[in-house]
Write a protein that holds these residues in place. Structure first.
Motif, PDB file in Angstrom:
ATOM      1  N   GLU A 125       0.833  -1.207   0.000  1.00 57.44           N
ATOM      2  CA  GLU A 125       0.000   0.000   0.000  1.00 57.44           C
ATOM      3  C   GLU A 125       0.867   1.255   0.000  1.00 57.44           C
ATOM      4  N   SER A 126       1.919   1.254   0.823  1.00 57.12           N
ATOM      5  CA  SER A 126       2.824   2.401   0.884  1.00 57.12           C
ATOM      6  C   SER A 126       3.574   2.573  -0.432  1.00 57.12           C
ATOM      7  N   VAL A 127       3.967   1.439  -1.010  1.00 56.40           N
ATOM      8  CA  VAL A 127       4.696   1.480  -2.283  1.00 56.40           C
ATOM      9  C   VAL A 127       3.841   2.143  -3.357  1.00 56.40           C
ATOM     10  N   MET A 128       2.590   1.735  -3.477  1.00 58.09           N
ATOM     11  CA  MET A 128       1.730   2.301  -4.516  1.00 58.09           C
ATOM     12  C   MET A 128       1.469   3.783  -4.270  1.00 58.09           C
ATOM     13  N   THR A 129       1.306   4.173  -3.014  1.00 53.05           N
ATOM     14  CA  THR A 129       1.093   5.591  -2.693  1.00 53.05           C
ATOM     15  C   THR A 129       2.308   6.418  -3.084  1.00 53.05           C
ATOM     16  N   ASN A 130       3.476   5.940  -2.698  1.00 55.39           N
ATOM     17  CA  ASN A 130       4.714   6.664  -3.015  1.00 55.39           C
ATOM     18  C   ASN A 130       5.008   6.662  -4.508  1.00 55.39           C
ATOM     19  N   LEU A 131       4.694   5.546  -5.176  1.00 52.50           N
ATOM     20  CA  LEU A 131       4.939   5.456  -6.620  1.00 52.50           C
ATOM     21  C   LEU A 131       4.080   6.461  -7.373  1.00 52.50           C
ATOM     22  N   GLY A 165      19.306   1.886  -9.490  1.00 55.92           N
ATOM     23  CA  GLY A 165      19.624   3.223  -9.023  1.00 55.92           C
ATOM     24  C   GLY A 165      18.554   4.254  -9.309  1.00 55.92           C
ATOM     25  N   LEU A 166      18.470   5.236  -8.420  1.00 56.99           N
ATOM     26  CA  LEU A 166      17.649   6.432  -8.613  1.00 56.99           C
ATOM     27  C   LEU A 166      18.563   7.630  -8.450  1.00 56.99           C
ATOM     28  N   TYR A 167      18.674   8.436  -9.503  1.00 56.70           N
ATOM     29  CA  TYR A 167      19.493   9.644  -9.469  1.00 56.70           C
ATOM     30  C   TYR A 167      18.567  10.843  -9.415  1.00 56.70           C
ATOM     31  N   LYS A 168      18.661  11.596  -8.326  1.00 56.25           N
ATOM     32  CA  LYS A 168      17.761  12.729  -8.131  1.00 56.25           C
ATOM     33  C   LYS A 168      18.397  13.722  -7.175  1.00 56.25           C
ATOM     34  N   ASN A 194      20.968  15.507  -7.275  1.00 58.09           N
ATOM     35  CA  ASN A 194      22.425  15.318  -7.158  1.00 58.09           C
ATOM     36  C   ASN A 194      22.798  14.201  -6.190  1.00 58.09           C
ATOM     37  N   LYS A 195      21.873  13.298  -5.964  1.00 53.28           N
ATOM     38  CA  LYS A 195      22.128  12.145  -5.106  1.00 53.28           C
ATOM     39  C   LYS A 195      21.770  10.874  -5.859  1.00 53.28           C
ATOM     40  N   LEU A 196      22.441   9.802  -5.502  1.00 54.72           N
ATOM     41  CA  LEU A 196      22.210   8.505  -6.138  1.00 54.72           C
ATOM     42  C   LEU A 196      21.907   7.466  -5.066  1.00 54.72           C
ATOM     43  N   VAL A 197      20.728   6.896  -5.146  1.00 58.63           N
ATOM     44  CA  VAL A 197      20.338   5.794  -4.259  1.00 58.63           C
ATOM     45  C   VAL A 197      20.547   4.490  -5.022  1.00 58.63           C
ATOM     46  N   VAL A 198      21.234   3.536  -4.404  1.00 58.45           N
ATOM     47  CA  VAL A 198      21.517   2.260  -5.055  1.00 58.45           C
ATOM     48  C   VAL A 198      20.959   1.114  -4.218  1.00 58.45           C
ATOM     49  N   LEU A 229      14.179   9.685  -0.369  1.00 58.07           N
ATOM     50  CA  LEU A 229      14.765   9.157  -1.594  1.00 58.07           C
ATOM     51  C   LEU A 229      14.754   7.630  -1.577  1.00 58.07           C
ATOM     52  N   GLU A 230      15.037   7.060  -0.418  1.00 58.78           N
ATOM     53  CA  GLU A 230      14.982   5.603  -0.276  1.00 58.78           C
ATOM     54  C   GLU A 230      13.583   5.102  -0.605  1.00 58.78           C
ATOM     55  N   SER A 231      12.560   5.754  -0.053  1.00 60.98           N
ATOM     56  CA  SER A 231      11.173   5.337  -0.296  1.00 60.98           C
ATOM     57  C   SER A 231      10.814   5.451  -1.775  1.00 60.98           C
ATOM     58  N   GLU A 232      11.283   6.519  -2.421  1.00 58.44           N
ATOM     59  CA  GLU A 232      10.972   6.704  -3.839  1.00 58.44           C
ATOM     60  C   GLU A 232      11.648   5.638  -4.692  1.00 58.44           C
ATOM     61  N   ALA A 233      12.911   5.345  -4.393  1.00 62.27           N
ATOM     62  CA  ALA A 233      13.619   4.316  -5.152  1.00 62.27           C
ATOM     63  C   ALA A 233      12.930   2.960  -5.011  1.00 62.27           C
TER      64      ALA A 233
END
Length: 641
Positions: free
Chosen positions: A241-247, A576-579, A581-585, A616-620
């Protein structure tokens, strides 16, 4: 251990020492080859060799299993028979030849990709026709096989003179005696299969160091074993549920646009008058950003593209989602984040996806995938033909149309000339058209017709890049003479960069590619420097067409004022998510790291690791877990609109 038992075990020991010695030499050669990009210290060198030796040992333990079983059950009365002597000597030479051949293969694979064997090597074993042909065209195989044979003969002669094999053939141990040491040899691969992964190699912040810590043979085993990766099993997850909301928040700030609770279907509304411009998309093999002077790269390699960039909508902060052609195809046609493991293009459950091909086709467009090679490679024909495109590949070219080719396909001039004919056919049928054109000339062996450019054929990638640039320049000149030219948008974009390896897990410079949209009768030239991705291409083009449609795309219209800058990119395992100027891997074994980009250039990227930023972690996680979940449930499929 009893002497008779020891003799029979000595043969297996010999096999281990052969491979471990050759692998150590290979590692040393690759280390010297890459000395300028490694982190060199006594500790780092020790880690490379000790960890590498461990993986080499494990990989050889897999390899010897069949012969261990043979030694267990071969009666002692047959051990010294002529047939077994022949088998043993032949097998020994083949082992030596195979080990030396593997060492040479590793050199060329490293030279091309700067990594140990991986999924690419697995694919190469599957598509033997193209790969063997490419090897023949790229390298002096006669000379190489001769050298490998001579080295193998020399090693074999030394072993023969030591009487190692003769001593083994005289062994008279019983089955009971043989079972004890054999069981030890068989337990090693069993334990390794259960408890050893590639994660043990990741002891350095420098990816080149980590790659050298790997074993090429073990990496090949691992690539076969981990052909697909289940996101929920291997990566950090959140509640669905959280994933779909954040997505949904990440994809569209307008929450009311979403039509369904459990997926990303949403209404794209454009109040302007809709257009039916043609789209000619040229997807260029391995066109790294560093090849274009207009992006700060090398001078003189792409004069035609650099000239077009000045007259076009030029996207300068644009990124590929992956490191293979199928990743680019997946991202462009489906607007999907890169999935761990295999690309959607190569999966069996990839029919009737929510594809831009269906959207275009159902609006009356003739949609064609035009490829200079054989489209069975990488499952391309199957994917495109079941997702809204008709297919034109090398089998459709006449002898007159195929004036020059390599094992990968016809030269880019021939490909683009055929694309002109296909556009003419659509125009005469009074149909708007979308052509997805995949080039091949910028691929080893880097062969192309003579007399086109000032770099001789078969001399390296620079020449192939310049030839492709020449072919595109000629194509645009010819297209300008066509009646459909003024109503056409030409999109030029790379499938991926020429190299994916770097000191860091996901080096941004190895994903930075150009995108050019050239339409002098339609669009004003401008530079777009928003951070964006291949998944945004089709939503952006549909925005230029002023279309209203129902979308399941993860990408958005880059030109929209509400566009949120970010790029999604990955390897087969790292996501990875680049946003900002940060990169979440995200990594398998449920690990996550966060980096700040300290310095980014066209040739290199420098990071520093920072504390995880939760949003950023949640978005990735939402992008990748959400895409995985919706694909499993079949909610990323196309329904007629």
């Amino acid at each position: 251990m009893h002497k008779s038992i020891q003799k029979r075990c000595n043969y297996i020991t010999l096999v281990f020492w052969l491979f471990l010695g050759i692998f150590a030499i290979t590692r040393t050669v690759l280390l010297i080859r890459s000395i300028d990009v490694l982190d060199i210290s006594l500790i780092e060198i020790l880690k490379i060799y000790l960890i590498g030796a461990f993986y080499d040992f494990v990989s050889v333990s897999y390899l010897v299993v069949p012969f261990v079983l043979y030694l267990i059950f071969l009666p002692k009365s047959f051990l010294n028979y002529a047939l077994n002597r022949y088998i043993t000597y032949t097998f020994t030479f083949l082992i030596i030849f195979g080990a030396v051949f593997l060492a040479f293969s590793e050199w060329f694979f490293w030279d091309e990709f700067n990594v140990r064997f991986n999924f690419i090597a697995v694919d190469y074993l599957v598509y033997t026709n193209e790969v063997i042909g490419n090897i023949r065209e790229s390298y002096p195989m006669g000379v190489l096989i001769t050298i490998i044979s001579l080295i193998s003969i020399f090693i074999f002669y030394i072993i023969y003179k030591t009487q190692y094999i003769e001593n083994f053939l005289q062994n008279q141990s019983s089955l009971k005696d043989r079972l004890k040491p054999a069981l030890i040899y068989l337990m090693v691969p069993v334990i390794s299969f259960a408890g050893v992964t590639q994660e043990f190699t990741k002891t350095s912040t420098n990816q080149y160091n980590n790659e050298l810590s790997k074993s090429g043979l073990y990496s090949l085993f691992a690539a076969f074993r981990n052909n697909t990766l289940d996101y929920d099993k291997f990566y950090i997850t959140d509640k669905e549920e959280s994933v779909m909301t954040n997505l949904k928040k990440a994809i569209d700030i307008n929450s009311s646009a979403f039509l369904n609770l459990n997926d990303v279907t949403r209404a794209i509304v454009n109040p302007k008058i809709e257009k039916d411009y043609n789209i000619v998309m040229i997807v260029v093999e391995s066109l790294s950003g560093k090849f274009l002077e207009s992006l700060g790269g090398e001078k003189g390699l792409t004069p035609n593209l650099d000239s077009l960039a000045q007259k076009s909508m030029f996207f300068t902060n644009f990124y590929a989602t992956g490191t293979r052609t199928v990743r680019g195809m997946e991202a462009i046609t489906l607007s999907l984040p890169p999935t761990p493991g295999r690309s959607i293009v190569k999966r069996p459950d990839n029919h009737n996806m929510y594809s831009s091909g269906f959207i275009l086709k159902n609006r009356g467009y003739e949609t064609k995938f035009i490829y200079g090679g054989h489209g069975y490679f990488d499952n391309m024909n199957e994917f495109f033909s079941t997702n809204g495109f008709s297919v034109v590949d090398r089998s459709d070219f006449s002898k007159e149309e195929d004036t020059f080719h390599t094992i990968w396909g016809v030269c880019d001039e021939d490909l683009l000339n055929r694309s002109l004919k296909e556009a003419d056919l659509s125009y005469r049928a009074h149909k708007p058209f979308m052509s997805f054109i995949m080039t091949t000339s910028n691929h080893r062996p880097y062969d192309y017709p003579d007399g086109r450019i000032d770099i001789p054929s078969h001399t390296g990638r620079d020449g192939a890049v310049k030839y492709t640039d020449y072919a595109i320049g000629e194509f645009i000149k010819k297209a300008k003479e066509k009646p459909w030219f003024k109503n056409t948008m030409f999109v030029i974009v790379a499938d991926h960069c020429a190299s994916s390896a770097g000191k860091t897990e996901i080096p941004l410079d190895k994903y930075h590619i150009p995108m050019i949209v050239y339409a002098p009768e339609i669009l004003k030239p401008q530079v777009i420097d928003k951070v964006s991705s291949q998944i945004d291409i089709m939503p952006t083009l549909f925005g230029m067409l002023n279309w209203s449609y129902k979308s399941k795309f993860y990408g958005n219209d880059i030109l929209s004022s509400s566009f949120k800058e970010r790029a999604l990119m990955g390897t087969y395992q790292k996501l990875g998510l680049y946003k900002e100027n940060k990169l979440v891997v995200l990594s398998p074994t449920k690990k996550i790291k966060n980096y700040e980009v300290v310095e980014q250039g066209i040739y290199d990227t420098k990071y520093k690791e920072i504390n995880i930023e939760k949003y950023l972690e949640s978005e990735a996680i939402s992008y990748y877990q959400g895409a995985s979940t919706l694909h499993k449930k079949g909610l990323d499929r196309y329904e007629s609109q």
